[in-house]
Design an enzyme around this catalytic site. Sequence first.
Site, PDB file in Angstrom:
ATOM      1  N   LYS A  26      -9.611  -5.477  10.952  1.00  0.00           N
ATOM      2  CA  LYS A  26     -10.734  -5.012  10.118  1.00  0.00           C
ATOM      3  C   LYS A  26     -12.092  -5.063  10.835  1.00  0.00           C
ATOM      4  O   LYS A  26     -12.976  -4.268  10.538  1.00  0.00           O
ATOM      5  CB  LYS A  26     -10.820  -5.851   8.842  1.00  0.00           C
ATOM      6  CG  LYS A  26      -9.731  -5.543   7.833  1.00  0.00           C
ATOM      7  CD  LYS A  26      -9.976  -6.356   6.574  1.00  0.00           C
ATOM      8  CE  LYS A  26      -8.997  -5.983   5.485  1.00  0.00           C
ATOM      9  NZ  LYS A  26      -9.385  -6.551   4.194  1.00  0.00           N
ATOM     10  N   GLY A  30     -13.982 -19.853  -1.014  1.00  0.00           N
ATOM     11  CA  GLY A  30     -13.471 -19.200   0.191  1.00  0.00           C
ATOM     12  C   GLY A  30     -14.595 -18.621   1.026  1.00  0.00           C
ATOM     13  O   GLY A  30     -15.688 -18.335   0.515  1.00  0.00           O
ATOM     14  N   LYS A  64     -18.186 -22.748   7.650  1.00  0.00           N
ATOM     15  CA  LYS A  64     -17.953 -21.294   7.498  1.00  0.00           C
ATOM     16  C   LYS A  64     -18.666 -20.759   6.257  1.00  0.00           C
ATOM     17  O   LYS A  64     -19.178 -19.646   6.266  1.00  0.00           O
ATOM     18  CB  LYS A  64     -16.442 -21.020   7.396  1.00  0.00           C
ATOM     19  CG  LYS A  64     -15.726 -21.125   8.719  1.00  0.00           C
ATOM     20  CD  LYS A  64     -14.346 -20.494   8.594  1.00  0.00           C
ATOM     21  CE  LYS A  64     -13.429 -20.948   9.700  1.00  0.00           C
ATOM     22  NZ  LYS A  64     -12.020 -20.658   9.422  1.00  0.00           N
ATOM     23  N   ASP A  76     -13.339  -2.983  -0.636  1.00  0.00           N
ATOM     24  CA  ASP A  76     -13.058  -4.238  -1.346  1.00  0.00           C
ATOM     25  C   ASP A  76     -14.165  -4.605  -2.341  1.00  0.00           C
ATOM     26  O   ASP A  76     -13.878  -5.122  -3.425  1.00  0.00           O
ATOM     27  CB  ASP A  76     -12.868  -5.394  -0.349  1.00  0.00           C
ATOM     28  CG  ASP A  76     -11.479  -5.385   0.275  1.00  0.00           C
ATOM     29  OD1 ASP A  76     -10.552  -4.830  -0.341  1.00  0.00           O
ATOM     30  OD2 ASP A  76     -11.326  -5.936   1.380  1.00  0.00           O
ATOM     31  N   ASN A 136     -16.026 -23.814   0.394  1.00  0.00           N
ATOM     32  CA  ASN A 136     -14.924 -23.547   1.321  1.00  0.00           C
ATOM     33  C   ASN A 136     -14.426 -24.851   1.924  1.00  0.00           C
ATOM     34  O   ASN A 136     -15.197 -25.800   2.093  1.00  0.00           O
ATOM     35  CB  ASN A 136     -15.411 -22.604   2.439  1.00  0.00           C
ATOM     36  CG  ASN A 136     -14.261 -22.025   3.228  1.00  0.00           C
ATOM     37  OD1 ASN A 136     -13.278 -21.568   2.647  1.00  0.00           O
ATOM     38  ND2 ASN A 136     -14.352 -22.049   4.549  1.00  0.00           N
ATOM     39  N   SER A 186       0.807  -1.232   0.000  1.00  0.00           N
ATOM     40  CA  SER A 186       0.000   0.000   0.000  1.00  0.00           C
ATOM     41  C   SER A 186       0.839   1.281   0.000  1.00  0.00           C
ATOM     42  O   SER A 186       0.515   2.211  -0.748  1.00  0.00           O
ATOM     43  CB  SER A 186      -0.962  -0.006   1.191  1.00  0.00           C
ATOM     44  OG  SER A 186      -1.925  -1.009   1.006  1.00  0.00           O
TER      45      SER A 186
HETATM   46  N1  LIG Z   1      -6.495  -8.811  -4.482  1.00  0.00           N
HETATM   47  C1  LIG Z   1      -6.907  -8.205  -3.385  1.00  0.00           C
HETATM   48  O1  LIG Z   1      -7.210  -7.005  -3.370  1.00  0.00           O
HETATM   49  C2  LIG Z   1      -7.047  -9.002  -2.124  1.00  0.00           C
HETATM   50  C3  LIG Z   1      -7.782  -8.472  -1.042  1.00  0.00           C
HETATM   51  C4  LIG Z   1      -7.896  -9.243   0.121  1.00  0.00           C
HETATM   52  C5  LIG Z   1      -7.281 -10.495   0.191  1.00  0.00           C
HETATM   53  N2  LIG Z   1      -6.563 -10.959  -0.878  1.00  0.00           N
HETATM   54  C6  LIG Z   1      -5.956 -12.307  -0.828  1.00  0.00           C
HETATM   55  O2  LIG Z   1      -7.021 -13.236  -0.681  1.00  0.00           O
HETATM   56  C7  LIG Z   1      -6.607 -14.357   0.092  1.00  0.00           C
HETATM   57  C8  LIG Z   1      -7.609 -14.572   1.249  1.00  0.00           C
HETATM   58  O3  LIG Z   1      -7.571 -13.431   2.102  1.00  0.00           O
HETATM   59  P1  LIG Z   1      -8.577 -13.273   3.352  1.00  0.00           P
HETATM   60  O4  LIG Z   1      -8.285 -11.955   3.956  1.00  0.00           O
HETATM   61  O5  LIG Z   1      -9.966 -13.611   2.982  1.00  0.00           O
HETATM   62  O6  LIG Z   1      -8.009 -14.436   4.339  1.00  0.00           O
HETATM   63  P2  LIG Z   1      -8.796 -15.227   5.483  1.00  0.00           P
HETATM   64  O7  LIG Z   1      -9.880 -14.400   6.073  1.00  0.00           O
HETATM   65  O8  LIG Z   1      -7.737 -15.763   6.381  1.00  0.00           O
HETATM   66  O9  LIG Z   1      -9.490 -16.454   4.708  1.00  0.00           O
HETATM   67  C9  LIG Z   1      -8.690 -17.466   4.130  1.00  0.00           C
HETATM   68  C10 LIG Z   1      -9.535 -18.372   3.228  1.00  0.00           C
HETATM   69  O10 LIG Z   1      -8.666 -19.283   2.552  1.00  0.00           O
HETATM   70  C11 LIG Z   1      -9.004 -20.637   2.904  1.00  0.00           C
HETATM   71  N3  LIG Z   1      -7.770 -21.413   2.987  1.00  0.00           N
HETATM   72  C12 LIG Z   1      -6.591 -21.018   3.517  1.00  0.00           C
HETATM   73  N4  LIG Z   1      -5.669 -21.992   3.387  1.00  0.00           N
HETATM   74  C13 LIG Z   1      -6.297 -23.042   2.771  1.00  0.00           C
HETATM   75  C14 LIG Z   1      -5.895 -24.331   2.349  1.00  0.00           C
HETATM   76  N5  LIG Z   1      -4.636 -24.773   2.539  1.00  0.00           N
HETATM   77  N6  LIG Z   1      -6.785 -25.147   1.739  1.00  0.00           N
HETATM   78  C15 LIG Z   1      -8.058 -24.718   1.542  1.00  0.00           C
HETATM   79  N7  LIG Z   1      -8.512 -23.495   1.909  1.00  0.00           N
HETATM   80  C16 LIG Z   1      -7.643 -22.667   2.514  1.00  0.00           C
HETATM   81  C17 LIG Z   1      -9.727 -20.529   4.233  1.00  0.00           C
HETATM   82  O11 LIG Z   1     -10.533 -21.677   4.404  1.00  0.00           O
HETATM   83  P3  LIG Z   1     -11.010 -22.142   5.886  1.00  0.00           P
HETATM   84  O12 LIG Z   1     -12.197 -21.287   6.242  1.00  0.00           O
HETATM   85  O13 LIG Z   1     -11.338 -23.571   5.726  1.00  0.00           O
HETATM   86  O14 LIG Z   1      -9.833 -21.892   6.817  1.00  0.00           O
HETATM   87  C18 LIG Z   1     -10.537 -19.236   3.995  1.00  0.00           C
HETATM   88  O15 LIG Z   1     -11.649 -19.481   3.178  1.00  0.00           O
HETATM   89  C19 LIG Z   1      -5.169 -14.054   0.517  1.00  0.00           C
HETATM   90  O16 LIG Z   1      -4.302 -14.671  -0.408  1.00  0.00           O
HETATM   91  C20 LIG Z   1      -5.051 -12.538   0.380  1.00  0.00           C
HETATM   92  O17 LIG Z   1      -3.740 -12.097   0.106  1.00  0.00           O
HETATM   93  C21 LIG Z   1      -6.453 -10.245  -2.032  1.00  0.00           C
END
Ligand SMILES: NC(=O)c1ccc[n+]([C@@H]2O[C@H](COP(=O)([O-])OP(=O)(O)OC[C@H]3O[C@@H](n4cnc5c(N)ncnc54)[C@H](OP(=O)(O)O)[C@@H]3O)[C@@H](O)[C@H]2O)c1
Length: 288
Positions: free
Chosen positions: A70, A131, A161, A106, A156, A21
């Site tokens: 957040k 997810g 969840k 977002d 998911n 950022s």
């Molecule tokens: N492009 C953008 O602007 C942007 C914005 C925000 C986030 N992101 C990216 O999006 C991703 C998720 O972010 P978040 O903030 O939503 O994270 P979060 O709240 O921690 O959620 C993580 C998600 O990924 C799943 N997950 C994690 N490891 C896994 C695995 N090994 N196998 C299967 N499912 C798995 C989790 O499933 P469970 O519920 O089963 O744990 C959950 O659905 C990250 O890579 C982040 O960098 C990108």
Amino acid sequence: MISGKTRVLGVIGHPVEHTSSPAMHNAALAALGLDYVYTAFAVRPENLGQAIAGMRALQICGLNVTVPHKVGVMALLDEVSPEARAIGAVNTIDHREGRLIGHNTDAYGIMQSLRLDGGLETLPSRVALLGAGGAARAILYALLQRPEVEHIALFNRTPEKAAALAVTLDPECKRVQPGVLDASSSDLLRDTGLLINATAIGMYPHPDASPLLDPACLHPGMVVLDIVYNPLETLLLRQARQAGARPVDGLGMLARQGARAFAIWTGVEPPVEVMRAAALERLAKAAS
Ligand SMILES: NC(=O)c1ccc[n+]([C@@H]2O[C@H](COP(=O)([O-])OP(=O)(O)OC[C@H]3O[C@@H](n4cnc5c(N)ncnc54)[C@H](OP(=O)(O)O)[C@@H]3O)[C@@H](O)[C@H]2O)c1
């Protein structure tokens, strides 16, 4: 040149060292010649209240909010926008006339990216969202705002969840169908026009992982947006390209949610391509 008049922006999170950022926002501020500086503040969860009091006392103009603050920050603000309230998370704070107002950019970021990077003026009637974390929540909210989206398959790893998220945003589950993300998911995705990966699967340090165990469901005419942006070209996006689908990387969403925050704080629309290029450069440096 920073002076006594320079206004301060920033991001709070923990950890926050790897954020792109500051690179994105400072590049846009420099391109527009605006007298602001954007920095990163590492704030431990137990210090969040003091950090927000500090924002008031120091008259910091605006902050982005990232993991893990957040949700917790919402109770410390004077006002939360209806969108952020519905999503249940704030990623942007605007300090306006002594009041702290929480926003979530977002949902805007993903919709702009689908339109401008994915070429989708209207969305397909059937969408799949993988997810159920923080990002998926904002994306599901954004998808539900679009009347043309009739059916959303929400898969998911932890299906409970997905079910809880579906009920929160679509209480009677009329349009959202929650399920488990496993080997059987691919079969259920064949008639999907848009697939969005909002899991962390494929993210560094596991770039050889894809959320799809069987990519046979990918087909020409499908748009596949992977919000993971580190690495930029994930295995899922390579699978999409091979299948003739349109791959869209996560940098567009990142730059556009940032651009919306920038416009809220400064009142000026920033050059999104400058922000995207700065984030890309930052990611490349971090990887080398
Ligand atoms: N492009 C953008 O602007 C942007 C914005 C925000 C986030 N992101 C990216 O999006 C991703 C998720 O972010 P978040 O903030 O939503 O994270 P979060 O709240 O921690 O959620 C993580 C998600 O990924 C799943 N997950 C994690 N490891 C896994 C695995 N090994 N196998 C299967 N499912 C798995 C989790 O499933 P469970 O519920 O089963 O744990 C959950 O659905 C990250 O890579 C982040 O960098 C990108």
